[in-house]
Design a protein around this motif. Sequence first.
Motif, PDB file in Angstrom:
ATOM      1  N   GLU A 168      -7.473  71.192  54.264  1.00 59.23           N
ATOM      2  CA  GLU A 168      -7.038  71.479  55.631  1.00 59.23           C
ATOM      3  C   GLU A 168      -8.104  72.260  56.402  1.00 59.23           C
ATOM      4  OE1 GLU A 168      -2.952  69.910  55.601  1.00 59.23           O
ATOM      5  OE2 GLU A 168      -4.354  70.512  57.151  1.00 59.23           O
ATOM      6  N   ALA A 169      -9.330  72.274  55.894  1.00 59.53           N
ATOM      7  CA  ALA A 169     -10.373  73.105  56.506  1.00 59.53           C
ATOM      8  C   ALA A 169     -10.672  72.676  57.939  1.00 59.53           C
ATOM      9  CB  ALA A 169     -11.646  73.061  55.670  1.00 59.53           C
ATOM     10  N   ILE A 170     -10.805  73.664  58.820  1.00 58.59           N
ATOM     11  CA  ILE A 170     -11.173  73.411  60.207  1.00 58.59           C
ATOM     12  C   ILE A 170     -12.527  74.041  60.539  1.00 58.59           C
ATOM     13  CG2 ILE A 170      -8.779  73.225  60.979  1.00 58.59           C
ATOM     14  CD1 ILE A 170      -8.969  76.093  62.001  1.00 58.59           C
ATOM     15  N   ALA A 171     -13.072  74.809  59.599  1.00 55.94           N
ATOM     16  CA  ALA A 171     -14.376  75.452  59.797  1.00 55.94           C
ATOM     17  C   ALA A 171     -15.420  74.752  58.939  1.00 55.94           C
ATOM     18  CB  ALA A 171     -14.295  76.934  59.438  1.00 55.94           C
ATOM     19  N   ASP A 172     -16.546  74.398  59.537  1.00 58.20           N
ATOM     20  CA  ASP A 172     -17.631  73.723  58.828  1.00 58.20           C
ATOM     21  C   ASP A 172     -18.832  74.653  58.770  1.00 58.20           C
ATOM     22  OD1 ASP A 172     -19.496  72.065  57.729  1.00 58.20           O
ATOM     23  OD2 ASP A 172     -19.527  70.610  59.366  1.00 58.20           O
ATOM     24  N   LEU A 173     -19.223  75.059  57.570  1.00 58.79           N
ATOM     25  CA  LEU A 173     -20.331  75.992  57.410  1.00 58.79           C
ATOM     26  C   LEU A 173     -21.677  75.294  57.335  1.00 58.79           C
ATOM     27  CD1 LEU A 173     -17.798  77.680  56.562  1.00 58.79           C
ATOM     28  CD2 LEU A 173     -19.316  78.919  55.022  1.00 58.79           C
ATOM     29  N   GLY A 174     -21.668  73.967  57.237  1.00 63.27           N
ATOM     30  CA  GLY A 174     -22.921  73.242  57.145  1.00 63.27           C
ATOM     31  C   GLY A 174     -23.572  73.306  55.781  1.00 63.27           C
ATOM     32  N   VAL A 175     -22.789  73.677  54.746  1.00 64.13           N
ATOM     33  CA  VAL A 175     -23.298  73.712  53.374  1.00 64.13           C
ATOM     34  C   VAL A 175     -22.295  72.974  52.485  1.00 64.13           C
ATOM     35  CG1 VAL A 175     -24.526  75.891  53.713  1.00 64.13           C
ATOM     36  CG2 VAL A 175     -22.163  75.917  52.856  1.00 64.13           C
ATOM     37  N   PRO A 176     -22.706  72.548  51.279  1.00 63.62           N
ATOM     38  CA  PRO A 176     -21.777  71.849  50.395  1.00 63.62           C
ATOM     39  C   PRO A 176     -20.584  72.724  50.013  1.00 63.62           C
ATOM     40  CG  PRO A 176     -24.043  71.583  49.647  1.00 63.62           C
ATOM     41  CD  PRO A 176     -24.070  72.623  50.723  1.00 63.62           C
ATOM     42  N   ASN A 177     -19.430  72.094  49.850  1.00 62.34           N
ATOM     43  CA  ASN A 177     -18.248  72.770  49.326  1.00 62.34           C
ATOM     44  C   ASN A 177     -17.789  72.042  48.070  1.00 62.34           C
ATOM     45  OD1 ASN A 177     -15.817  74.680  49.676  1.00 62.34           O
ATOM     46  ND2 ASN A 177     -14.864  72.673  49.452  1.00 62.34           N
ATOM     47  N   LEU A 178     -17.502  72.801  47.017  1.00 60.46           N
ATOM     48  CA  LEU A 178     -17.088  72.241  45.735  1.00 60.46           C
ATOM     49  C   LEU A 178     -15.742  72.826  45.340  1.00 60.46           C
ATOM     50  CD1 LEU A 178     -20.544  72.750  44.041  1.00 60.46           C
ATOM     51  CD2 LEU A 178     -19.624  70.555  44.782  1.00 60.46           C
ATOM     52  N   ALA A 179     -14.785  71.962  45.021  1.00 58.24           N
ATOM     53  CA  ALA A 179     -13.447  72.402  44.631  1.00 58.24           C
ATOM     54  C   ALA A 179     -13.109  71.870  43.252  1.00 58.24           C
ATOM     55  CB  ALA A 179     -12.418  71.923  45.642  1.00 58.24           C
ATOM     56  N   LEU A 180     -12.454  72.708  42.443  1.00 59.67           N
ATOM     57  CA  LEU A 180     -12.020  72.258  41.136  1.00 59.67           C
ATOM     58  C   LEU A 180     -10.810  71.337  41.256  1.00 59.67           C
ATOM     59  CD1 LEU A 180     -12.243  72.333  38.080  1.00 59.67           C
ATOM     60  CD2 LEU A 180     -10.895  74.442  38.087  1.00 59.67           C
ATOM     61  N   ALA A 181      -9.850  71.732  42.104  1.00 55.32           N
ATOM     62  CA  ALA A 181      -8.653  70.922  42.331  1.00 55.32           C
ATOM     63  C   ALA A 181      -8.471  70.705  43.825  1.00 55.32           C
ATOM     64  CB  ALA A 181      -7.423  71.608  41.742  1.00 55.32           C
ATOM     65  N   GLU A 182      -8.095  69.494  44.190  1.00 50.28           N
ATOM     66  CA  GLU A 182      -7.862  69.166  45.595  1.00 50.28           C
ATOM     67  C   GLU A 182      -6.437  68.626  45.749  1.00 50.28           C
ATOM     68  OE1 GLU A 182     -10.921  66.292  46.329  1.00 50.28           O
ATOM     69  OE2 GLU A 182     -12.349  67.815  47.002  1.00 50.28           O
ATOM     70  N   HIS A 183      -5.744  69.112  46.769  1.00 48.24           N
ATOM     71  CA  HIS A 183      -4.370  68.653  47.007  1.00 48.24           C
ATOM     72  C   HIS A 183      -4.053  68.818  48.480  1.00 48.24           C
ATOM     73  CE1 HIS A 183      -0.110  67.932  46.491  1.00 48.24           C
ATOM     74  NE2 HIS A 183       0.181  69.134  46.981  1.00 48.24           N
ATOM     75  N   LYS A 184      -3.666  67.733  49.120  1.00 47.95           N
ATOM     76  CA  LYS A 184      -3.301  67.777  50.531  1.00 47.95           C
ATOM     77  C   LYS A 184      -1.972  68.500  50.680  1.00 47.95           C
ATOM     78  CE  LYS A 184      -3.708  66.490  54.916  1.00 47.95           C
ATOM     79  NZ  LYS A 184      -4.789  66.943  55.802  1.00 47.95           N
ATOM     80  N   ALA A 185      -2.014  69.683  51.249  1.00 47.63           N
ATOM     81  CA  ALA A 185      -0.817  70.501  51.380  1.00 47.63           C
ATOM     82  C   ALA A 185      -0.165  70.290  52.745  1.00 47.63           C
ATOM     83  CB  ALA A 185      -1.158  71.975  51.176  1.00 47.63           C
ATOM     84  N   SER A 186       1.001  70.894  52.898  1.00 52.28           N
ATOM     85  CA  SER A 186       1.694  70.801  54.182  1.00 52.28           C
ATOM     86  C   SER A 186       0.950  71.581  55.253  1.00 52.28           C
ATOM     87  CB  SER A 186       3.125  71.332  54.043  1.00 52.28           C
ATOM     88  OG  SER A 186       3.111  72.638  53.487  1.00 52.28           O
ATOM     89  N   GLU A 187       1.359  71.404  56.479  1.00 52.77           N
ATOM     90  CA  GLU A 187       0.660  71.931  57.650  1.00 52.77           C
ATOM     91  C   GLU A 187       0.561  73.454  57.657  1.00 52.77           C
ATOM     92  OE1 GLU A 187       1.148  71.773  62.547  1.00 52.77           O
ATOM     93  OE2 GLU A 187       2.633  70.848  61.223  1.00 52.77           O
ATOM     94  N   ASN A 188      -0.595  73.946  58.114  1.00 55.28           N
ATOM     95  CA  ASN A 188      -0.750  75.370  58.414  1.00 55.28           C
ATOM     96  C   ASN A 188      -0.229  75.644  59.818  1.00 55.28           C
ATOM     97  OD1 ASN A 188      -2.062  76.148  56.014  1.00 55.28           O
ATOM     98  ND2 ASN A 188      -4.031  75.439  56.799  1.00 55.28           N
ATOM     99  N   PHE A 189       0.174  76.893  60.063  1.00 56.63           N
ATOM    100  CA  PHE A 189       0.652  77.272  61.382  1.00 56.63           C
ATOM    101  C   PHE A 189      -0.085  78.519  61.860  1.00 56.63           C
ATOM    102  CE2 PHE A 189       4.353  75.726  58.887  1.00 56.63           C
ATOM    103  CZ  PHE A 189       4.533  74.509  59.527  1.00 56.63           C
ATOM    104  N   VAL A 190      -0.486  78.520  63.124  1.00 53.12           N
ATOM    105  CA  VAL A 190      -1.004  79.749  63.719  1.00 53.12           C
ATOM    106  C   VAL A 190       0.096  80.790  63.633  1.00 53.12           C
ATOM    107  CG1 VAL A 190      -1.860  80.823  65.827  1.00 53.12           C
ATOM    108  CG2 VAL A 190      -2.540  78.483  65.254  1.00 53.12           C
ATOM    109  N   ALA A 191      -0.243  81.987  63.176  1.00 55.71           N
ATOM    110  CA  ALA A 191       0.773  83.006  62.903  1.00 55.71           C
ATOM    111  C   ALA A 191       1.694  83.266  64.089  1.00 55.71           C
ATOM    112  CB  ALA A 191       0.097  84.303  62.471  1.00 55.71           C
TER     113      ALA A 191
END
Length: 206
Positions: A168-191
């Motif tokens: 669900e990432a919305i920020a791109d740092l311009g570097v590789p990202n590595l995850a051990l486990a990936e799972h599409k979760a439900s929606e995030n909400f602005v607090a």
Amino acid sequence: MDRLAATREKALEDLRQSGVLMIDGHFDYGNGYHGRVYLNPHQLFRHPSTIWRFAQDLIDLLPADLVQQTEVVAGPVTGGALLAHTIAGLLDSRRSLTHPPCSFAPFNYVPPGGFALRAFYAHELKGKRVLLADDVRNTGETFARCAALVREAGGTVLATMEIYDRLEAIADLGVPNLALAEHKASENFVASACPLCKTGVPVTKF
């Protein structure tokens, strides 16, 4: 199924069965967002052998050049810092005895959602190549704030890595990202607009 896919599938199942990955709650991620899914760091780090195993698996995902280039592993307290500290130690076991030892740096959480780097660690990061680690990536904003602190200190961010990526990432740092486990979760909400808050669902506490 290739080895990488098998490792990720097993890691996701382990997280669920151990009660680390929680999928039905109301969680404040500490970065301005709320949601229903959470990686419980208290459960994750309760047994040191658990985090050592996940850290070893994460290092297995690192390209060989990053294993050799990383000089500092840094992460936000508490979960990210504990993971980063473990990875920093284990990286040395993957390199020659003549290779300079890997260092560690924590980012302290400063309410209401910011991070800070103590002067001691900021000095240590100057001119260094840094790997950022966290237990979970939600929006990617935490990594972005930590990366900004590394760059302000004169360091270079090589990559980011986490145990669990919600995809669900919305920020791109311009570097590789590595995850051990990936799972599409439900929606995030602005607090400020969280429907769980508006309907009176209490924030899950530990």
